[in-house]
Design an enzyme around this catalytic site. Structure first.
Site, mmCIF file in Angstrom:
data_model
loop_
_atom_site.group_PDB
_atom_site.id
_atom_site.type_symbol
_atom_site.label_atom_id
_atom_site.label_comp_id
_atom_site.label_asym_id
_atom_site.label_seq_id
_atom_site.Cartn_x
_atom_site.Cartn_y
_atom_site.Cartn_z
ATOM 1 C CG HIS A 21 -2.110 -1.360 1.644
ATOM 2 N ND1 HIS A 21 -1.013 -2.409 1.621
ATOM 3 C CD2 HIS A 21 -2.888 -1.634 1.084
ATOM 4 C CE1 HIS A 21 -2.498 -2.977 1.596
ATOM 5 N NE2 HIS A 21 -3.835 -2.869 1.466
ATOM 6 N N PRO A 50 -6.174 -4.895 10.756
ATOM 7 C CG PRO A 50 -6.908 -6.695 12.271
ATOM 8 C CD PRO A 50 -5.679 -6.254 11.743
ATOM 9 C CG HIS A 83 -4.142 -0.045 4.920
ATOM 10 N ND1 HIS A 83 -4.531 0.307 6.041
ATOM 11 C CD2 HIS A 83 -3.500 1.197 3.942
ATOM 12 C CE1 HIS A 83 -4.786 1.577 5.604
ATOM 13 N NE2 HIS A 83 -4.612 2.301 4.686
ATOM 14 C CB ILE A 134 -8.376 8.068 -0.797
ATOM 15 C CG1 ILE A 134 -8.446 8.845 -2.302
ATOM 16 C CG2 ILE A 134 -8.472 6.630 -2.179
ATOM 17 C CD1 ILE A 134 -9.418 9.283 -3.803
ATOM 18 C CG HIS A 174 -6.169 2.003 -0.711
ATOM 19 N ND1 HIS A 174 -5.942 2.734 0.798
ATOM 20 C CD2 HIS A 174 -5.307 0.030 0.075
ATOM 21 C CE1 HIS A 174 -5.877 1.810 1.263
ATOM 22 N NE2 HIS A 174 -6.618 0.455 1.450
ATOM 23 N NE ARG A 217 -24.100 -14.908 37.924
ATOM 24 C CZ ARG A 217 -25.035 -13.813 37.960
ATOM 25 N NH1 ARG A 217 -25.032 -12.408 37.393
ATOM 26 N NH2 ARG A 217 -26.597 -14.211 38.507
ATOM 27 C CD GLU A 253 -21.211 -4.895 24.236
ATOM 28 O OE1 GLU A 253 -20.828 -4.197 23.111
ATOM 29 O OE2 GLU A 253 -21.693 -4.847 25.154
ATOM 30 C CG HIS A 274 -29.519 -11.564 25.815
ATOM 31 N ND1 HIS A 274 -30.200 -11.022 25.036
ATOM 32 C CD2 HIS A 274 -28.547 -10.937 26.745
ATOM 33 C CE1 HIS A 274 -30.072 -9.537 25.103
ATOM 34 N NE2 HIS A 274 -29.743 -9.180 26.359
ATOM 35 C CG ASP A 318 -31.749 -11.659 29.276
ATOM 36 O OD1 ASP A 318 -32.616 -11.061 29.907
ATOM 37 O OD2 ASP A 318 -30.278 -11.104 30.184
ATOM 38 C CG PHE A 375 -22.856 -9.105 23.836
ATOM 39 C CD1 PHE A 375 -23.984 -9.669 22.786
ATOM 40 C CD2 PHE A 375 -23.783 -8.968 25.573
ATOM 41 C CE1 PHE A 375 -25.599 -9.327 23.091
ATOM 42 C CE2 PHE A 375 -24.957 -8.698 25.870
ATOM 43 C CZ PHE A 375 -25.652 -9.486 24.328
#
Lengths: 672, 672
Positions: free
Chosen positions: A36, A126, A76, A198, A273, A367, A421, A484, A480, A448
């Site tokens: 690039h 990413p 990139h 661009i 690009h 938990r 998240e 969920h 839920d 999630f």
């Protein structure tokens, strides 16, 4: 604050320095015929301004703690970064490395990767991740600064700079992170936005016409615009200095540039690009920019000028070392703690207060055990920093007495991420990238993970010891309902390389899960934790979690059948085994809290737990069967859920979908 | 534009109507002891304003095409929606249904689900999705309107309304979608933002202090603020009418409310967000709001008033039917086409022009075959609408001659989503939710499924026939390196229930993949497509893709060994089979483009392809082995990649990671 040293240069040398970046990029990308060039060509001036006039770093010690961090969020454009590392004298990027751009085994891969190239602070590519990681870097700096700096002694004091493009600004993860950064008032975070209009599909006019500066202003950022990013280095430098002077808010500097600047036929087009210029256009670009040097040739005056960075860096580090020495003598306890963190050493006996459970102890949700664990070892593990994406009292991620990290209260270590998240995961990555001993953790519902798996795979790829506390780990969460209730999520996560997924089956295993997670500083861990309570098992033990899987309960002689359970379903296995044993079957129960760790054990151990000859095996897990056939083969079975769940009380859901002792027994018997 | 009929009501009846919502929610959530009363209590006034005074819908025909769409983006507040559906006379939600809130098999699950409850337009709960789906609904309306409406005949003309909370506004997916909506100028999209300052972690002051209206203004939205959303129904209604009058931009109305309004001890606290009020507080709330009615009791005047919606709805639909009849007589061809769409019928012979390939045809990348397919059937399938998340020329998702859907050009059907993968998936879902025959598709790189899997699982859960065109499907993409190379992604997607993942192995299979994708209107399809070219196989056929897996090439008699290949690796299997056959092995090659479809075939067919007795099997796929043991068992093997990839030319990557004929042969031989 010591101002970074600046250097007066004549404009011819500046031009040489800037064009050195451009042509290293052009030549490397032409040689590999892949890459690039547009960004390095357009951003060379701002990179020069930042790296030559502002950035405090030490090329000969890329790990110097107090360096400014630079994140190329538009990954990139990595040839820009490789050129900068090379030109300023990093040993990690030689001219030979640049010639090996994008080749097998090179230190100059197609996107910047921390684990390949010293000097690369963050693995990017990413889009949107780098700017979000930078928020984590800035949080780490602010936290450590608030904790260790004294009115008369500053040892933590650096900026975090980001170069981002239109793509980064379109990604939702960056919106989340920028909103959080504005809220937190991260004054030492400064982003340069390469406004080149661009993207791959052409002019941003086809999809992206919002007012970016106004948006960041709405987030609470300080914003500026440099209209001519192609030639006005002085304006860029002034803007960066102005941004540095604003200490109560993060800063965004929009720098309008021309992508592929200098290329007579391709500048300002999408064509530059992501594709090599080609020999002919490279030659025309040389003519246009009056660049009389050959391929990969850097004129000596440019080298000379750029490499003043080496001396400046050495001086900066030496000066910091003096400050640290002074701090050490005035604040020996704090200095010892600070240096322990930098060495990445855990405090002795950090896990000594973790409780041990017997079946007589009240069964709790994992938990809740997780909460108890955090509150047992958390107070003695000050490097633990984290929170939840607005589910604190569901994830149970809070530590009693630990207040919220907020603007003006950066020494606190509880992070309210908001309902964000993806940014949470990216920020946790950023804290880990700071590489200063902090142990980041964050919670949300397991399902999630689907919102943040883009960042979680980067935790794994970049070997970051992030701890994900993901609760409500099955249809057992109940009412839920299917939006969920994770069914595929454990499989999703187990498929990611270098990620530990631990689903503990009781109190002891939850404690063991934390021992694994806290001590694994080079890979992320997911803790999959239940909403609902379960019994404590007679033979579970925290230290067995490190084995991944173990015999929880055995029979005499060779088993007829092995029941393999995880998490809340472990107890089902134990109860089913009792029933089957009463009917004369020889049944072994294997607890498998972490498949990845089990697979790392030697063959003899694995055979001792799951003998190859015993092919009647039933896996019981309130999740998809996807991936479990590795252990059940053609002759075993699983009690799983391969559809979506349903809304109903958790116990009802589990029963309706077959997570009962009777169904485990029946499934086992059906194997013959 | 016919204005929606409005009704003058006296304020006592208004109050009864509004409190009917509140107490249905309070009572249902108390009975189930699970749910979120805060939102219905706080948003009842705006819901009344919208549903009683503005919304055009027909309770007795929830599928009436031209109804306004209402999306409860804050899906946890579903009791608001169930109350509205019940009160306005939908048959799908009776009082008995409300009493079964969150129970097994009820039509009132814990979050709104389209497949459970007629009248629910969109499945919501995962925050940020609903508003993003609404952008898709508004795109669908704008597209069909631009296509079918005539200066003298309007048959497509409805608004899309959204109710969203702070959580939705914090999620990145909503930022992406809102930015896109602003760019596209979707004037008939109107969002009500319930600004109640409370999320699960408490006051939004802990994490969310941005200026939301200013942000939306930066996106190009029209924004308004109603300061008293608790009692000022008239102001809310005026704001909605003002928003309707702004036709060139989407509108956001911030309505400041008190969460849990009416509850003396819990209003304005996180305590009322997600937990039942309890009997005592419900009683106190009754006192405070002077509500003298029993549990689940709706006063008759409220029913009477609310249910005027039935007559209004019938009249609105009747009037539209007249318009349609007039349109039918004036524009018979267009009407026929419009009604075909609404019936969801594909045009006869839509796939007749798909090419057929033989080994003599030049081998192409499957992304190129995909382009050819889209350009073969796309012109004759006008309901196909989609694009790419800024990777048009990499994904090859464009159809020649099809211009970009832009403000003022809404009849065009190519969508430039920008670098916004998550919003793309959610918008595609929204287009599918519009249920008007449109077939949405969208492209990005396969690895970036990780950015949008939160929305993709909702495509699957809600049975939406979205087509995901995901190219660059393995390490074979080469130089971009491990950040861009999927290894776990196919496993991630295959683990999702009700999602078809097709990885075609040549030209014929790519054509077959599209036949499957286009005809599956109740489940989404992922097409995993290669960057690099591969040969066309002798015995492949488009129609065999629907079988999921089939014998591509067989041996005489029972095979010694079965090679199972997908995508680019299918050709490796064929070549390895040739070599093994030459050495005297009886080798079968199975092509397995879609595991899910194969598993839906009957046992006899599956046995005919993969006989249980043949246990020497090798799967060859340039992806994780995770999930493949279902086919290889304990006695087979796979040629896979269970680590991250690396940056190098694609061919080098494939070779270094073992995707060679020699390695397939060696792996097969190692089985004995």
């Amino acid at each position: 604050m010591v101002a970074a040293p600046t250097t007066q240069v004549d404009s011819h040398v500046e031009t040489l320095c800037i064009n050195s970046i451009r042509f290293l990029a052009v030549d490397a990308i032409n040689k590999s015929n892949s890459g690039h060039p547009g960004l390095p060509m357009g951003c060379a001036p701002m990179a020069f301004s930042l790296w030559d006039k502002v950035l405090r770093h030490n090329p000969k010690n890329p790990q110097w703690f107090n360096r400014d961090r630079f994140v190329l969020s538009a990954g990139h454009g990595c040839m820009l970064l490789y050129a900068l590392l090379h030109l300023t004298g990093y040993d990690s990027v030689t001219l030979e490395d640049i010639k090996q751009f994008r080749q097998w085994g090179s230190r100059t891969p197609g996107h910047p990767e921390t684990f390949e190239t010293p000097g690369v602070e963050v693995t990017t590519g990413p889009l949107g991740q780098g700017i979000s990681n930078a928020v984590g870097l800035a949080i780490a700096e602010a936290h450590l600064g608030a904790k260790f700096n004294k009115p008369d002694a500053t040892i933590v004091d650096h900026y975090t700079y980001v170069l981002m493009g239109d793509g980064c600004n379109q990604e939702g993860v960056s919106s989340e992170a920028a909103s959080l950064a504005g809220h937190l008032g991260l004054g030492k975070l400064i982003a340069l936005y390469d406004d080149n209009h661009i993207t791959i599909d052409g002019n941003t006019g086809v999809s992206f016409t919002e007012d970016v500066l106004k948006r960041y202003e709405a987030y609470g950022w300080h914003v500026q615009h440099v209209a001519d990013g192609n030639t006005d280095v002085a304006a860029i430098t002034r803007a960066i200095e102005a941004a540095k002077a604003v200490t109560d808010r993060p800063s965004l500097i929009k720098v309008t540039t021309t992508i592929g600047y200098g290329s007579p036929n391709k500048a300002n087009t999408a064509g530059v690009h992501g594709a090599a210029l080609g020999a002919e256009e490279a030659e025309l670009t040389r003519q246009q920019l009056e660049w009389s040097y050959g391929a990969f040739e850097v004129p000596e005056p440019a080298y000379e000028h750029w490499r003043q960075a080496i001396q400046r860096g050495a001086a900066a580090e030496a000066s910091w070392n003096e400050s640290l020495a002074a701090y050490r003598s005035r604040y020996p306890a704090e200095a010892a703690e600070f240096e322990r963190l930098l060495r990445g050493e855990l405090p002795e006996g950090w896990d000594a207060s973790l409780p041990v459970f017997t079946p007589e102890d009240k069964g709790l949700a994992t938990r809740q055990h997780s909460y108890n664990a955090l509150n047992a070892f958390g107070p003695g593990l000050p490097e633990l920093i984290g929170g939840s994406a607005d589910l604190t009292h569901s994830n149970l991620t809070d530590i009693k007495g630990e207040a919220s990290f907020q603007k003006g209260h950066e020494a606190n270590r509880y992070l309210h991420f908001g309902v964000r998240e993806h940014a949470m995961a990216a920020v946790l990555n950023g804290i880990a990238y700071h590489n200063s001993g902090l142990i980041p953790y964050g919670g949300t519902f397991l399902v999630f993970a689907g919102y943040m798996i883009g960042a979680m795979r980067l935790s794994a790829l970049s070997q970051l010891g992030v701890i994900y506390v993901l609760t409500h780990d099955s249809i057992g969460l109940g009412e839920d309902g299917p939006t969920h209730q994770p069914v595929e999520t454990l499989a999703n996560l187990r498929a990611i390389p270098n990620l530990l997924v631990i689903r503990p089956g009781d109190g002891n295993e939850t404690m063991g899960a934390y021992k694994v997670a806290v001590t694994n500083r080079k890979r992320p861990t997911v803790l999959a934790l239940s909403r609902q309570a379960m019994a404590n098992q007679a033979n579970s033990a925290a230290e067995k979690v490190a084995l991944g899987g173990y015999v929880l309960q055995d029979c005499d002689g060779t088993p007829d059948l092995i029941l393999i359970g995880t998490g809340t379903e472990l107890d089902l296995c134990v109860k089913a085994a009792a029933q089957l044993s009463a009917e004369g079957k020889a049944v072994r129960v294997v607890s498998m809290p972490c498949v990845e760790l089990f697979e790392e054990q030697d063959a003899a151990y694995r055979e001792s737990v799951l003998p190859a000859a015993v092919r009647k095996r039933v896996v019981v897990e309130a999740s998809s069967s996807f991936g479990w056939h590795k252990y059940t083969g053609f002759d075993g079975a699983s009690v799983s859920i391969d559809s979506f769940g349903a809304s109903a009380p958790g116990g009802v859901c589990l029963e309706k979908f077959g997570f009962t002792v009777d169904n485990v027994v029946a499934t086992a018997k059906a194997l013959g």
